[in-house]
Design a protein around this motif. Sequence first.
Motif, PDB file in Angstrom:
ATOM      1  N   ARG A 126      39.557  37.961  48.620  1.00 49.50           N
ATOM      2  CA  ARG A 126      40.424  36.763  48.174  1.00 49.50           C
ATOM      3  C   ARG A 126      41.659  36.735  48.100  1.00 49.50           C
ATOM      4  NH1 ARG A 126      37.591  33.885  43.204  1.00 49.50           N
ATOM      5  NH2 ARG A 126      36.131  33.644  44.857  1.00 49.50           N
ATOM      6  N   HIS A 127      42.126  38.013  47.545  1.00 51.08           N
ATOM      7  CA  HIS A 127      43.436  38.143  47.018  1.00 51.08           C
ATOM      8  C   HIS A 127      44.089  39.412  47.744  1.00 51.08           C
ATOM      9  CE1 HIS A 127      42.754  35.740  43.302  1.00 51.08           C
ATOM     10  NE2 HIS A 127      41.724  36.638  43.058  1.00 51.08           N
ATOM     11  N   GLY A 128      43.455  39.682  48.835  1.00 47.19           N
ATOM     12  CA  GLY A 128      44.138  40.586  49.607  1.00 47.19           C
ATOM     13  C   GLY A 128      44.681  42.033  49.108  1.00 47.19           C
ATOM     14  N   ILE A 129      43.985  42.417  48.092  1.00 46.76           N
ATOM     15  CA  ILE A 129      44.222  43.815  47.602  1.00 46.76           C
ATOM     16  C   ILE A 129      43.237  44.738  47.855  1.00 46.76           C
ATOM     17  CG2 ILE A 129      45.371  42.681  45.581  1.00 46.76           C
ATOM     18  CD1 ILE A 129      42.752  42.823  43.788  1.00 46.76           C
ATOM     19  N   SER A 130      43.580  46.162  47.802  1.00 47.75           N
ATOM     20  CA  SER A 130      42.570  47.214  47.975  1.00 47.75           C
ATOM     21  C   SER A 130      42.223  47.770  46.696  1.00 47.75           C
ATOM     22  CB  SER A 130      43.438  48.172  48.881  1.00 47.75           C
ATOM     23  OG  SER A 130      44.588  48.722  47.995  1.00 47.75           O
ATOM     24  N   GLY A 131      42.363  47.408  45.531  1.00 52.74           N
ATOM     25  CA  GLY A 131      41.768  48.173  44.194  1.00 52.74           C
ATOM     26  C   GLY A 131      42.278  47.244  43.157  1.00 52.74           C
ATOM     27  N   MET A 132      41.556  47.784  42.018  1.00 54.17           N
ATOM     28  CA  MET A 132      41.749  46.962  40.716  1.00 54.17           C
ATOM     29  C   MET A 132      41.414  47.742  39.759  1.00 54.17           C
ATOM     30  SD  MET A 132      38.861  43.923  40.764  1.00 54.17           S
ATOM     31  CE  MET A 132      39.331  43.477  42.615  1.00 54.17           C
ATOM     32  N   PRO A 133      41.956  47.607  38.311  1.00 53.24           N
ATOM     33  CA  PRO A 133      41.605  48.350  37.336  1.00 53.24           C
ATOM     34  C   PRO A 133      40.373  47.787  36.621  1.00 53.24           C
ATOM     35  CG  PRO A 133      43.946  47.696  36.978  1.00 53.24           C
ATOM     36  CD  PRO A 133      43.310  47.086  38.212  1.00 53.24           C
ATOM     37  N   VAL A 134      39.597  48.558  36.023  1.00 52.40           N
ATOM     38  CA  VAL A 134      38.482  48.041  35.162  1.00 52.40           C
ATOM     39  C   VAL A 134      38.750  48.270  33.911  1.00 52.40           C
ATOM     40  CG1 VAL A 134      35.797  48.530  34.898  1.00 52.40           C
ATOM     41  CG2 VAL A 134      37.006  49.174  37.003  1.00 52.40           C
ATOM     42  N   VAL A 135      38.644  47.350  32.973  1.00 51.51           N
ATOM     43  CA  VAL A 135      39.041  47.242  31.578  1.00 51.51           C
ATOM     44  C   VAL A 135      37.875  46.770  30.725  1.00 51.51           C
ATOM     45  CG1 VAL A 135      41.368  46.489  32.431  1.00 51.51           C
ATOM     46  CG2 VAL A 135      39.781  44.612  31.602  1.00 51.51           C
ATOM     47  N   ASP A 136      37.990  47.222  29.362  1.00 54.54           N
ATOM     48  CA  ASP A 136      37.080  46.985  28.777  1.00 54.54           C
ATOM     49  C   ASP A 136      37.526  45.817  27.741  1.00 54.54           C
ATOM     50  OD1 ASP A 136      39.198  47.562  26.418  1.00 54.54           O
ATOM     51  OD2 ASP A 136      38.446  49.359  25.948  1.00 54.54           O
ATOM     52  N   ALA A 137      36.814  45.228  26.728  1.00 52.06           N
ATOM     53  CA  ALA A 137      36.847  43.984  25.996  1.00 52.06           C
ATOM     54  C   ALA A 137      38.038  43.972  25.614  1.00 52.06           C
ATOM     55  CB  ALA A 137      35.992  43.915  24.846  1.00 52.06           C
ATOM     56  N   GLU A 138      39.084  44.950  25.127  1.00 56.82           N
ATOM     57  CA  GLU A 138      40.380  44.779  24.586  1.00 56.82           C
ATOM     58  C   GLU A 138      41.603  44.892  25.712  1.00 56.82           C
ATOM     59  OE1 GLU A 138      40.730  48.013  21.999  1.00 56.82           O
ATOM     60  OE2 GLU A 138      39.563  47.299  20.531  1.00 56.82           O
ATOM     61  N   GLY A 139      40.982  44.890  27.053  1.00 63.11           N
ATOM     62  CA  GLY A 139      42.189  44.879  28.023  1.00 63.11           C
ATOM     63  C   GLY A 139      42.597  46.145  28.284  1.00 63.11           C
ATOM     64  N   LYS A 140      41.866  47.259  28.023  1.00 61.79           N
ATOM     65  CA  LYS A 140      42.536  48.822  28.287  1.00 61.79           C
ATOM     66  C   LYS A 140      41.645  49.175  29.221  1.00 61.79           C
ATOM     67  CE  LYS A 140      43.598  49.553  23.433  1.00 61.79           C
ATOM     68  NZ  LYS A 140      43.208  50.330  22.014  1.00 61.79           N
ATOM     69  N   PRO A 141      42.276  50.266  30.087  1.00 64.82           N
ATOM     70  CA  PRO A 141      41.700  50.718  31.590  1.00 64.82           C
ATOM     71  C   PRO A 141      40.514  51.770  31.094  1.00 64.82           C
ATOM     72  CG  PRO A 141      43.940  51.477  31.205  1.00 64.82           C
ATOM     73  CD  PRO A 141      43.716  50.548  30.263  1.00 64.82           C
ATOM     74  N   VAL A 142      39.718  51.336  31.722  1.00 65.61           N
ATOM     75  CA  VAL A 142      38.514  52.461  31.592  1.00 65.61           C
ATOM     76  C   VAL A 142      37.883  53.125  32.985  1.00 65.61           C
ATOM     77  CG1 VAL A 142      37.536  51.543  29.595  1.00 65.61           C
ATOM     78  CG2 VAL A 142      36.596  50.822  31.874  1.00 65.61           C
ATOM     79  N   GLY A 143      38.717  52.790  34.076  1.00 65.25           N
ATOM     80  CA  GLY A 143      38.329  53.081  35.355  1.00 65.25           C
ATOM     81  C   GLY A 143      39.122  52.212  36.233  1.00 65.25           C
ATOM     82  N   MET A 144      38.823  52.781  37.792  1.00 63.34           N
ATOM     83  CA  MET A 144      39.647  52.228  38.573  1.00 63.34           C
ATOM     84  C   MET A 144      38.600  52.007  39.923  1.00 63.34           C
ATOM     85  SD  MET A 144      42.855  50.891  39.319  1.00 63.34           S
ATOM     86  CE  MET A 144      44.099  51.792  38.492  1.00 63.34           C
ATOM     87  N   VAL A 145      38.871  50.733  40.453  1.00 68.50           N
ATOM     88  CA  VAL A 145      37.695  50.781  41.648  1.00 68.50           C
ATOM     89  C   VAL A 145      38.395  50.181  42.869  1.00 68.50           C
ATOM     90  CG1 VAL A 145      37.237  48.057  40.875  1.00 68.50           C
ATOM     91  CG2 VAL A 145      35.437  49.266  42.344  1.00 68.50           C
TER      92      VAL A 145
END
Length: 261
Positions: A126-145
């Motif tokens: 939908r957004h034409g992107i190739s990846g995005m951050p995975v974040v916890d409940a506080e919005g801090k990154p815990v991974g990348m997909v």
Amino acid sequence: MTSPGPINGEHPIPHHPIRSARIFGDDGEESVVATVYCPVQERSTTVPECESCRRFHALHFDATARTTSVLCHSGPAGRGAERGDLLRGVGGPLEPETPLADIMTRDVICVRPEVTVDEITTLLVRHGISGMPVVDAEGKPVGMVSRADVLRAAQERGDTEELERLTLRADDVAPLDIEQGFHVYEPVKTTARDVMTPVVVQLHESASIRQAASLMAYEGVHRLAVTSDDGKVVGILSSLDVLRWFGRSCGYLIPPARKRA
């Protein structure tokens, strides 16, 4: 909203684009965190905090670029302040100390670890992107997909889903009309937590393009998370963002990345 204007007839008022982090949860709900980079404090701040500052002038909406910026009396307009998305750095010398806040993709899509791979696939397309951050409940990154992670998961899954046996209470069986000896199974959904790269390559928004390019090349990654002082994601830098910056600095007029609704 207002249009940009001069300060005492000398300099146009600098624009500081408002960034948004859109975080999608497993319940389908979306939350948006809006911030703006303050060049005086060299950190991200919320828009209400920015509006309460004595340097604040107004908010400006660019109908062509469809972006909103803060007009702030923080000094003479920097490079590309008027139309930063299109003209930043065009024809100027290479500035390897340019901060990531000026270059990164400001509207970033994030997901929670519990979001399913099917939902991630929908967001990528939908957004034409190739990846995005995975974040916890506080919005801090815990991974990348990434798109590669999703394709790998689909290949490993094949045509069948792993099944999970459900334990039913006696009053649950009657409405389903299930005979004794039969059991109900449902597919176990693959989530972002299952397929993401758990090591997050990230830099603070005040870090330079020189540092980012070196880190991305050393780690062999195509994107990194850009974070604020509190460790929350405020943007994402991709290899294409670096190439756009380089091309514009060499004098080429390169449009911003295309956005999909």
